[in-house]
Design an enzyme around this catalytic site. Structure first.
Site, PDB file in Angstrom:
ATOM      1  N   GLN A 105       0.821  -1.216   0.000  1.00 61.24           N
ATOM      2  CA  GLN A 105       0.000   0.000   0.000  1.00 61.24           C
ATOM      3  C   GLN A 105       0.851   1.262   0.000  1.00 61.24           C
ATOM      4  OE1 GLN A 105      -2.549   1.625   3.314  1.00 61.24           O
ATOM      5  NE2 GLN A 105      -4.184   0.830   2.003  1.00 61.24           N
TER       6      GLN A 105
ATOM      7  N   CYS B 102      -6.918   7.224   4.989  1.00 64.71           N
ATOM      8  CA  CYS B 102      -6.372   7.479   6.325  1.00 64.71           C
ATOM      9  C   CYS B 102      -6.943   8.787   6.883  1.00 64.71           C
ATOM     10  CB  CYS B 102      -4.841   7.536   6.296  1.00 64.71           C
ATOM     11  SG  CYS B 102      -4.186   7.726   7.976  1.00 64.71           S
TER      12      CYS B 102
ATOM     13  N   LYS C 224      -7.996   1.564  -1.856  1.00 66.54           N
ATOM     14  CA  LYS C 224      -8.719   1.456  -0.583  1.00 66.54           C
ATOM     15  C   LYS C 224      -9.242   2.847  -0.259  1.00 66.54           C
ATOM     16  CE  LYS C 224      -9.482   0.547   3.921  1.00 66.54           C
ATOM     17  NZ  LYS C 224      -8.449   0.737   4.894  1.00 66.54           N
TER      18      LYS C 224
ATOM     19  N   HIS D 234     -14.131   1.387   2.998  1.00 66.61           N
ATOM     20  CA  HIS D 234     -14.476   1.551   4.412  1.00 66.61           C
ATOM     21  C   HIS D 234     -15.656   2.519   4.427  1.00 66.61           C
ATOM     22  CE1 HIS D 234     -13.179   3.005   8.709  1.00 66.61           C
ATOM     23  NE2 HIS D 234     -14.385   2.476   8.675  1.00 66.61           N
TER      24      HIS D 234
ATOM     25  N   ASN E   1     -15.490  -3.064   4.019  1.00 68.29           N
ATOM     26  CA  ASN E   1     -14.651  -2.857   5.196  1.00 68.29           C
ATOM     27  C   ASN E   1     -15.353  -1.940   6.204  1.00 68.29           C
ATOM     28  OD1 ASN E   1     -12.022  -0.691   6.054  1.00 68.29           O
ATOM     29  ND2 ASN E   1     -12.107  -2.796   6.785  1.00 68.29           N
TER      30      ASN E   1
ATOM     31  N   GLY F 195      -9.976  -5.313   9.690  1.00 64.37           N
ATOM     32  CA  GLY F 195      -8.907  -4.541  10.308  1.00 64.37           C
ATOM     33  C   GLY F 195      -8.761  -4.906  11.781  1.00 64.37           C
TER      34      GLY F 195
HETATM   35  C1  LIG Z   1      -4.030   1.043  14.101  1.00 68.16           C
HETATM   36  C2  LIG Z   1      -4.636   1.130  12.742  1.00 68.16           C
HETATM   37  C3  LIG Z   1      -3.813   1.328  11.666  1.00 68.16           C
HETATM   38  C4  LIG Z   1      -4.339   1.407  10.385  1.00 68.16           C
HETATM   39  N1  LIG Z   1      -3.500   1.550   9.322  1.00 68.16           N
HETATM   40  C5  LIG Z   1      -4.005   1.525   8.067  1.00 68.16           C
HETATM   41  C6  LIG Z   1      -3.162   1.564   6.927  1.00 68.16           C
HETATM   42  O1  LIG Z   1      -1.925   1.669   7.016  1.00 68.16           O
HETATM   43  N2  LIG Z   1      -3.755   1.500   5.701  1.00 68.16           N
HETATM   44  C7  LIG Z   1      -5.118   1.391   5.557  1.00 68.16           C
HETATM   45  O2  LIG Z   1      -5.611   1.286   4.433  1.00 68.16           O
HETATM   46  N3  LIG Z   1      -5.929   1.367   6.603  1.00 68.16           N
HETATM   47  C8  LIG Z   1      -5.414   1.418   7.852  1.00 68.16           C
HETATM   48  N4  LIG Z   1      -6.256   1.366   8.916  1.00 68.16           N
HETATM   49  C9  LIG Z   1      -7.713   1.289   8.693  1.00 68.16           C
HETATM   50  C10 LIG Z   1      -8.187  -0.148   8.575  1.00 68.16           C
HETATM   51  O3  LIG Z   1      -7.583  -0.775   7.470  1.00 68.16           O
HETATM   52  C11 LIG Z   1      -9.704  -0.228   8.383  1.00 68.16           C
HETATM   53  O4  LIG Z   1     -10.060   0.436   7.201  1.00 68.16           O
HETATM   54  C12 LIG Z   1     -10.470   0.399   9.523  1.00 68.16           C
HETATM   55  O5  LIG Z   1      -9.902   0.098  10.774  1.00 68.16           O
HETATM   56  C13 LIG Z   1     -11.930  -0.094   9.520  1.00 68.16           C
HETATM   57  O6  LIG Z   1     -11.980  -1.493   9.503  1.00 68.16           O
HETATM   58  P1  LIG Z   1     -12.172  -2.351  10.861  1.00 68.16           P
HETATM   59  O7  LIG Z   1     -13.477  -1.898  11.474  1.00 68.16           O
HETATM   60  O8  LIG Z   1     -12.198  -3.773  10.384  1.00 68.16           O
HETATM   61  O9  LIG Z   1     -11.028  -2.035  11.739  1.00 68.16           O
HETATM   62  C14 LIG Z   1      -5.744   1.320  10.201  1.00 68.16           C
HETATM   63  C15 LIG Z   1      -6.572   1.122  11.305  1.00 68.16           C
HETATM   64  C16 LIG Z   1      -6.047   1.039  12.567  1.00 68.16           C
HETATM   65  C17 LIG Z   1      -6.966   0.826  13.734  1.00 68.16           C
END
Ligand SMILES: Cc1cc2nc3c(=O)[nH]c(=O)nc-3n(C[C@H](O)[C@H](O)[C@H](O)COP(=O)(O)O)c2cc1C
Length: 338
Positions: A55, A85, A124, A153, A184, A208
């Site tokens: 990514q 992000c 994403k 997301h 997501n 995630g």
């Molecule tokens: C600690 C943390 C770090 C994350 N880092 C990234 C990242 O580097 N790239 C990304 O696309 N999403 C990142 N996310 C977002 C997750 O990929 C995801 O989109 C988001 O947490 C919602 O999904 P979930 O409810 O399954 O956690 C991060 C989320 C968290 C909590």
């Protein structure tokens, strides 16, 4: 996920049942950026035998193209662009979720990366910055540039991690774009994944935070999809997971205090399904030494018949992973705190 889906975490998840695909934490891309070796190691030393997408986050066209070309030298399943992000430090630089305010620049970025990626190029995204006014336009750009896979997301950037996920917008993506869509946001369990797939029609789910709490979720999803009875971990399994995490993330010479602090970030999520009163969470947050931490784990996860107790499939309601720290999971300048 930043500071989570590192090589050591991939090793642990691989032992417990890896996902079909991994996405690396993001490489920050700017004029003089280089591929960061520790992120690169999750590609070059990928232990899972599963494809891994690299990514990127950035908005500088030349730098993005250069980085995408550099990545072609490695065993990547594809290049994934982060358009989601929500950390203010990130979006203020007009990258990640910040780019969603400017569809014209997204158009240029997608065109540039499409040209630089002979293989798969994936995106994403969140559903908008502070509103969904550009969502249709952005989905049109996904079609225009022949994106190979779209992960959505279903929240805006400004919603951070608060409130419900707008699965209806993920459904709109499924109905609009020509590539497969991964749903997501709050995919917490097999029943939740089933419900979200039914509502959205998505080709799959992206998990995630629940992978931190429940690293067996990928195995469970695969078993459920095959019509099998899926694995249900006990608290003894959770104790074993904590041991694996501890071992995998040990760094020679790193002070134990630092290692404990790092592990606690994971345990904040794990604790959401241990007990409804947050007793484990409250106790483990007080631990100062490895001995204290492991004694607390033993007491809450193994003693007095706890070992055989089921680990709750969903987080207990009201048991939150990060009290007093809502939103903002990424502080890229300092690395990321959970
Ligand atoms: C600690 C943390 C770090 C994350 N880092 C990234 C990242 O580097 N790239 C990304 O696309 N999403 C990142 N996310 C977002 C997750 O990929 C995801 O989109 C988001 O947490 C919602 O999904 P979930 O409810 O399954 O956690 C991060 C989320 C968290 C909590």
């Amino acid at each position: 996920m930043q500071d989570v889906t590192t090589l050591p975490f991939m090793r642990v998840v691989t032992e417990l049942g890896p996902p079909d695909y991994f996405f690396t934490e993001y490489f920050r891309v700017y004029a003089h950026s280089r591929l960061i070796p520790y992120i690169l190691s999750s590609i070059t030393e990928n232990p899972s035998g599963r494809p891994v997408f690299a990514q990127l986050i950035g908005e500088d066209l030349e730098a993005l193209a250069r980085t995408a070309r550099e990545l072609q030298a490695y065993a990547v399943a594809g290049v994934d662009l982060n358009l989601g992000c929500p950390a203010p430090k990130v979006y203020k630089k007009n990258v990640g979720g910040g780019l969603l305010r400017d569809p014209e620049h997204v158009n240029r970025v997608l065109g540039t990366l499409r040209e630089a990626c002979p293989g798969r190029f994936t995106v994403k995204m969140r559903i908008g910055f502070d509103s969904t006014e550009h969502y249709e336009t952005l989905l049109g750009l996904v079609n225009k540039h022949g994106i190979d896979l779209l992960s959505v997301h279903g929240r805006t950037v400004k919603e951070m991690y608060r409130g419900g996920v707008h699965y209806d917008f993920i459904r709109q993506a499924v109905q609009t774009v020509r590539c497969p869509v991964l749903a997501n946001g709050n995919i917490t369990s097999v029943p939740k994944a089933r419900a979200v797939l039914a509502v959205t029609g998505a080709a799959g789910v992206m998990v995630g935070r629940s992978a931190i709490r429940n690293p067996w979720i990928f195995r469970q999803l695969r078993e459920a999809a095959a019509g099998e009875k899926y694995f249900r971990p006990t608290l003894a399994d959770v104790r074993d997971y904590i041991d694996r995490l501890w071992q995998a993330t040990l760094r020679p010479g790193s002070p134990p205090k630092r290692h404990i602090a790092y592990l606690k970030k994971f345990l904040n999520f794990v604790g959401q399904s241990v007990d409804p009163e947050s007793s484990f969470l409250k106790a483990m947050r007080r631990a100062q030494t490895p001995d204290e931490l492991f004694a607390i784990c033993d007491e809450h996860l193994l003693a007095d018949g706890a070992a055989e107790r089921a680990y709750a499939e969903e987080p207990y309601s009201g048991v939150i992973a990060r009290p007093n720290h809502e939103g903002d999971p990424c502080e890229p300048e300092q690395g990321c705190s959970l």
